[in-house]
Design a protein around this motif. Sequence first.
Motif, PDB file in Angstrom:
ATOM      1  N   GLY A  21       0.847  -1.193   0.000  1.00 50.03           N
ATOM      2  CA  GLY A  21       0.000   0.000   0.000  1.00 50.03           C
ATOM      3  C   GLY A  21       0.878   1.237   0.000  1.00 50.03           C
ATOM      4  N   PHE A  22       0.593   2.162  -0.884  1.00 50.88           N
ATOM      5  CA  PHE A  22       1.433   3.357  -1.006  1.00 50.88           C
ATOM      6  C   PHE A  22       0.610   4.618  -0.840  1.00 50.88           C
ATOM      7  CE2 PHE A  22       4.899   5.804  -3.238  1.00 50.88           C
ATOM      8  CZ  PHE A  22       5.872   5.490  -2.309  1.00 50.88           C
ATOM      9  N   GLY A  23      -0.323   4.570   0.090  1.00 50.13           N
ATOM     10  CA  GLY A  23      -1.085   5.755   0.450  1.00 50.13           C
ATOM     11  C   GLY A  23      -0.256   6.618   1.383  1.00 50.13           C
ATOM     12  N   ARG A  24      -0.913   7.426   2.187  1.00 50.71           N
ATOM     13  CA  ARG A  24      -0.236   8.356   3.095  1.00 50.71           C
ATOM     14  C   ARG A  24       0.750   7.642   4.016  1.00 50.71           C
ATOM     15  NH1 ARG A  24      -2.080   9.669   8.181  1.00 50.71           N
ATOM     16  NH2 ARG A  24      -4.004   8.605   7.661  1.00 50.71           N
ATOM     17  N   ILE A  25       0.338   6.550   4.625  1.00 53.99           N
ATOM     18  CA  ILE A  25       1.199   5.849   5.575  1.00 53.99           C
ATOM     19  C   ILE A  25       2.310   5.087   4.852  1.00 53.99           C
ATOM     20  CG2 ILE A  25       1.251   4.025   7.333  1.00 53.99           C
ATOM     21  CD1 ILE A  25      -1.610   5.001   8.098  1.00 53.99           C
ATOM     22  N   GLY A  26       2.015   4.450   3.747  1.00 51.17           N
ATOM     23  CA  GLY A  26       3.043   3.738   2.993  1.00 51.17           C
ATOM     24  C   GLY A  26       4.154   4.661   2.520  1.00 51.17           C
ATOM     25  N   ARG A  27       3.784   5.855   2.064  1.00 52.17           N
ATOM     26  CA  ARG A  27       4.808   6.826   1.634  1.00 52.17           C
ATOM     27  C   ARG A  27       5.652   7.288   2.811  1.00 52.17           C
ATOM     28  NH1 ARG A  27       0.334   8.811  -1.089  1.00 52.17           N
ATOM     29  NH2 ARG A  27       0.287  10.739   0.119  1.00 52.17           N
ATOM     30  N   LEU A  28       5.025   7.480   3.961  1.00 54.83           N
ATOM     31  CA  LEU A  28       5.754   7.914   5.153  1.00 54.83           C
ATOM     32  C   LEU A  28       6.722   6.822   5.621  1.00 54.83           C
ATOM     33  CD1 LEU A  28       6.063  10.195   7.181  1.00 54.83           C
ATOM     34  CD2 LEU A  28       4.219   9.171   8.502  1.00 54.83           C
ATOM     35  N   VAL A  29       6.273   5.572   5.621  1.00 53.55           N
ATOM     36  CA  VAL A  29       7.148   4.455   6.001  1.00 53.55           C
ATOM     37  C   VAL A  29       8.314   4.344   5.025  1.00 53.55           C
ATOM     38  CG1 VAL A  29       7.270   1.934   6.178  1.00 53.55           C
ATOM     39  CG2 VAL A  29       5.366   3.157   7.219  1.00 53.55           C
ATOM     40  N   ARG A  35      15.813   6.644   4.937  1.00 52.76           N
ATOM     41  CA  ARG A  35      16.758   7.398   5.769  1.00 52.76           C
ATOM     42  C   ARG A  35      17.498   6.512   6.766  1.00 52.76           C
ATOM     43  NH1 ARG A  35      12.406  11.283   5.972  1.00 52.76           N
ATOM     44  NH2 ARG A  35      11.807  10.381   7.950  1.00 52.76           N
ATOM     45  N   ASN A  36      17.067   5.270   6.935  1.00 54.34           N
ATOM     46  CA  ASN A  36      17.640   4.396   7.942  1.00 54.34           C
ATOM     47  C   ASN A  36      18.506   3.332   7.272  1.00 54.34           C
ATOM     48  OD1 ASN A  36      18.162   2.509   9.936  1.00 54.34           O
ATOM     49  ND2 ASN A  36      16.172   2.760  10.897  1.00 54.34           N
ATOM     50  N   PRO A  37      19.817   3.339   7.516  1.00 57.09           N
ATOM     51  CA  PRO A  37      20.692   2.359   6.870  1.00 57.09           C
ATOM     52  C   PRO A  37      20.451   0.929   7.351  1.00 57.09           C
ATOM     53  CG  PRO A  37      21.923   3.666   8.448  1.00 57.09           C
ATOM     54  CD  PRO A  37      20.547   4.270   8.371  1.00 57.09           C
ATOM     55  N   ASP A  38      19.725   0.762   8.445  1.00 55.49           N
ATOM     56  CA  ASP A  38      19.442  -0.574   8.962  1.00 55.49           C
ATOM     57  C   ASP A  38      18.177  -1.185   8.364  1.00 55.49           C
ATOM     58  OD1 ASP A  38      21.678  -0.653  10.580  1.00 55.49           O
ATOM     59  OD2 ASP A  38      20.652   0.256  12.274  1.00 55.49           O
ATOM     60  N   VAL A  39      17.568  -0.510   7.377  1.00 60.15           N
ATOM     61  CA  VAL A  39      16.349  -1.006   6.749  1.00 60.15           C
ATOM     62  C   VAL A  39      16.550  -1.041   5.234  1.00 60.15           C
ATOM     63  CG1 VAL A  39      13.882  -0.608   6.395  1.00 60.15           C
ATOM     64  CG2 VAL A  39      14.914  -0.051   8.596  1.00 60.15           C
ATOM     65  N   GLN A  40      16.156  -2.137   4.630  1.00 58.94           N
ATOM     66  CA  GLN A  40      16.226  -2.282   3.175  1.00 58.94           C
ATOM     67  C   GLN A  40      14.830  -2.619   2.658  1.00 58.94           C
ATOM     68  OE1 GLN A  40      18.721  -5.498   1.901  1.00 58.94           O
ATOM     69  NE2 GLN A  40      18.603  -4.921  -0.246  1.00 58.94           N
ATOM     70  N   ILE A  41      14.327  -1.820   1.732  1.00 58.41           N
ATOM     71  CA  ILE A  41      13.012  -2.069   1.146  1.00 58.41           C
ATOM     72  C   ILE A  41      13.201  -3.020  -0.041  1.00 58.41           C
ATOM     73  CG2 ILE A  41      11.008  -1.052   0.017  1.00 58.41           C
ATOM     74  CD1 ILE A  41      11.786   1.603   1.392  1.00 58.41           C
ATOM     75  N   LEU A  42      12.562  -4.186   0.049  1.00 54.88           N
ATOM     76  CA  LEU A  42      12.677  -5.164  -1.023  1.00 54.88           C
ATOM     77  C   LEU A  42      11.534  -5.068  -2.014  1.00 54.88           C
ATOM     78  CD1 LEU A  42      13.807  -8.384   0.867  1.00 54.88           C
ATOM     79  CD2 LEU A  42      15.197  -6.704  -0.329  1.00 54.88           C
ATOM     80  N   ALA A  43      10.344  -4.717  -1.530  1.00 54.91           N
ATOM     81  CA  ALA A  43       9.182  -4.662  -2.406  1.00 54.91           C
ATOM     82  C   ALA A  43       8.234  -3.571  -1.938  1.00 54.91           C
ATOM     83  CB  ALA A  43       8.458  -6.004  -2.416  1.00 54.91           C
ATOM     84  N   LEU A  44       7.544  -2.999  -2.905  1.00 55.23           N
ATOM     85  CA  LEU A  44       6.575  -1.951  -2.641  1.00 55.23           C
ATOM     86  C   LEU A  44       5.452  -2.138  -3.641  1.00 55.23           C
ATOM     87  CD1 LEU A  44       5.694   0.896  -1.658  1.00 55.23           C
ATOM     88  CD2 LEU A  44       7.372   1.816  -3.231  1.00 55.23           C
ATOM     89  N   ASN A  45       4.213  -2.262  -3.137  1.00 51.57           N
ATOM     90  CA  ASN A  45       3.134  -2.450  -4.100  1.00 51.57           C
ATOM     91  C   ASN A  45       1.859  -1.762  -3.650  1.00 51.57           C
ATOM     92  OD1 ASN A  45       2.225  -4.231  -2.076  1.00 51.57           O
ATOM     93  ND2 ASN A  45       1.240  -5.513  -3.576  1.00 51.57           N
ATOM     94  N   ASP A  46       1.071  -1.421  -4.613  1.00 52.20           N
ATOM     95  CA  ASP A  46      -0.282  -0.909  -4.402  1.00 52.20           C
ATOM     96  C   ASP A  46      -1.048  -1.219  -5.678  1.00 52.20           C
ATOM     97  OD1 ASP A  46      -2.667   0.578  -4.121  1.00 52.20           O
ATOM     98  OD2 ASP A  46      -1.658   1.885  -2.697  1.00 52.20           O
ATOM     99  N   PRO A  47      -1.936  -2.206  -5.624  1.00 54.68           N
ATOM    100  CA  PRO A  47      -2.622  -2.628  -6.847  1.00 54.68           C
ATOM    101  C   PRO A  47      -3.605  -1.597  -7.399  1.00 54.68           C
ATOM    102  CG  PRO A  47      -3.524  -3.770  -4.956  1.00 54.68           C
ATOM    103  CD  PRO A  47      -2.336  -2.988  -4.471  1.00 54.68           C
ATOM    104  N   PHE A  48      -3.889  -0.558  -6.637  1.00 54.44           N
ATOM    105  CA  PHE A  48      -4.903   0.417  -7.051  1.00 54.44           C
ATOM    106  C   PHE A  48      -4.306   1.705  -7.625  1.00 54.44           C
ATOM    107  CE2 PHE A  48      -6.588  -2.048  -3.458  1.00 54.44           C
ATOM    108  CZ  PHE A  48      -7.548  -2.763  -4.154  1.00 54.44           C
ATOM    109  N   ILE A  49      -2.980   1.815  -7.640  1.00 55.96           N
ATOM    110  CA  ILE A  49      -2.330   3.045  -8.106  1.00 55.96           C
ATOM    111  C   ILE A  49      -1.346   2.708  -9.221  1.00 55.96           C
ATOM    112  CG2 ILE A  49      -0.908   5.018  -7.439  1.00 55.96           C
ATOM    113  CD1 ILE A  49      -1.877   4.663  -4.589  1.00 55.96           C
ATOM    114  N   ASP A  50      -1.398   3.446 -10.318  1.00 54.39           N
ATOM    115  CA  ASP A  50      -0.461   3.308 -11.422  1.00 54.39           C
ATOM    116  C   ASP A  50       0.943   3.687 -10.949  1.00 54.39           C
ATOM    117  OD1 ASP A  50       0.096   3.047 -14.363  1.00 54.39           O
ATOM    118  OD2 ASP A  50       0.705   5.143 -14.034  1.00 54.39           O
TER     119      ASP A  50
END
Length: 80
Positions: A21-29, A35-50
């Motif tokens: 989900g890439f709504g308000r909270i997903g974008r904030l996360v 900004r955090n070197p101890d976190v790596q984002i592997l996947a990001l999805n939102d089936p309702f947004i192009d």
Amino acid sequence: WLLHHTPPPRPGGPVKIGINGFGRIGRLVCRAALRNPDVQILALNDPFIDTKYMVYMFKHDSVHGDFRGRISADGEDAIV
């Protein structure tokens, strides 16, 4: 009192996450994780947004301001 310090690197490498989900909270996360070197984002999805609109919303967030890093759309992939 708030103490600001740089924690030591995590043993075993960064925490790997996916954002569903890439709504308000997903974008904030996503911003916080980038900004955090101890976190790596592997996947990001939102089936309702192009994907192109996801990139636009992340670049030009009206609440959190413009994203200062690089993000682009490549087909169905967003590259940060």
